[in-house]
Design a protein around this motif. Structure first.
Motif, PDB file in Angstrom:
ATOM      1  N   LEU A  51      36.597   8.024  12.630  1.00  0.00           N
ATOM      2  CA  LEU A  51      37.322   8.011  13.903  1.00  0.00           C
ATOM      3  C   LEU A  51      38.019   9.338  14.175  1.00  0.00           C
ATOM      4  N   ALA A  52      38.359  10.069  13.131  1.00  0.00           N
ATOM      5  CA  ALA A  52      39.009  11.370  13.304  1.00  0.00           C
ATOM      6  C   ALA A  52      38.082  12.365  13.995  1.00  0.00           C
ATOM      7  N   GLY A  53      36.793  12.135  13.935  1.00  0.00           N
ATOM      8  CA  GLY A  53      35.839  13.012  14.606  1.00  0.00           C
ATOM      9  C   GLY A  53      35.515  12.583  16.025  1.00  0.00           C
ATOM     10  N   ASN A  54      36.140  11.528  16.500  1.00  0.00           N
ATOM     11  CA  ASN A  54      35.863  11.006  17.837  1.00  0.00           C
ATOM     12  C   ASN A  54      36.690  11.766  18.871  1.00  0.00           C
ATOM     13  N   PRO A  55      36.046  12.452  19.806  1.00  0.00           N
ATOM     14  CA  PRO A  55      36.793  13.249  20.791  1.00  0.00           C
ATOM     15  C   PRO A  55      37.545  12.407  21.819  1.00  0.00           C
ATOM     16  N   PHE A  57      39.917  10.425  21.153  1.00  0.00           N
ATOM     17  CA  PHE A  57      41.313  10.400  20.733  1.00  0.00           C
ATOM     18  C   PHE A  57      41.934  11.778  20.914  1.00  0.00           C
ATOM     19  N   ALA A  59      44.105  15.117  19.827  1.00  0.00           N
ATOM     20  CA  ALA A  59      44.034  15.909  18.595  1.00  0.00           C
ATOM     21  C   ALA A  59      45.049  15.405  17.579  1.00  0.00           C
ATOM     22  N   ARG A  62      43.686  12.169  16.073  1.00  0.00           N
ATOM     23  CA  ARG A  62      42.557  12.470  15.180  1.00  0.00           C
ATOM     24  C   ARG A  62      43.043  13.065  13.873  1.00  0.00           C
ATOM     25  N   GLY A  66      42.424  11.255  10.266  1.00  0.00           N
ATOM     26  CA  GLY A  66      41.711  11.975   9.214  1.00  0.00           C
ATOM     27  C   GLY A  66      42.542  12.143   7.956  1.00  0.00           C
TER      28      GLY A  66
END
Length: 88
Positions: A51-55, A57, A59, A62, A66
């Motif tokens: 999910l941290a790589g999902n744009p 959300f 910054a 994310r 992460g």
């Protein structure tokens, strides 16, 4: 960051599987869920990293997702090192 997180999680699970023959107190469902609970826990941590790589959300969100996922993966890896030191 997804591939390294997945590989680190796989390493933790293999480390736990290698611990089972060394110490009979560890198994598929013991203690407290054993390998099954560890797998579920690492799946959640990997989901956070994914999910941290999902744009979609922000910054900030994310970054938090992460970091939370990686902290949990590293805590589990540290626990494996400790358990192997104690059992071996």
């Amino acid at each position: 960051m997804r591939l390294p997180a997945g590989l680190a999680s796989l390493g933790v699970m293999l480390g736990y599987a290698a611990l089972i023959p060394l110490y009979p107190g560890f198994g598929l469902l013991q203690p407290r869920g054993g390998l099954v609970m560890l797998t579920i826990s690492l799946a959640i941590a990997n989901t956070l990293v994914w999910l941290a790589g999902n744009p979609a959300f922000s910054a900030h969100a994310r970054f938090q997702l992460g970091v939370a996922g990686w902290i949990w993966i590293l805590v589990q890896a540290g626990a494996q090192v400790y358990l192997h030191a104690v059992a071996g």
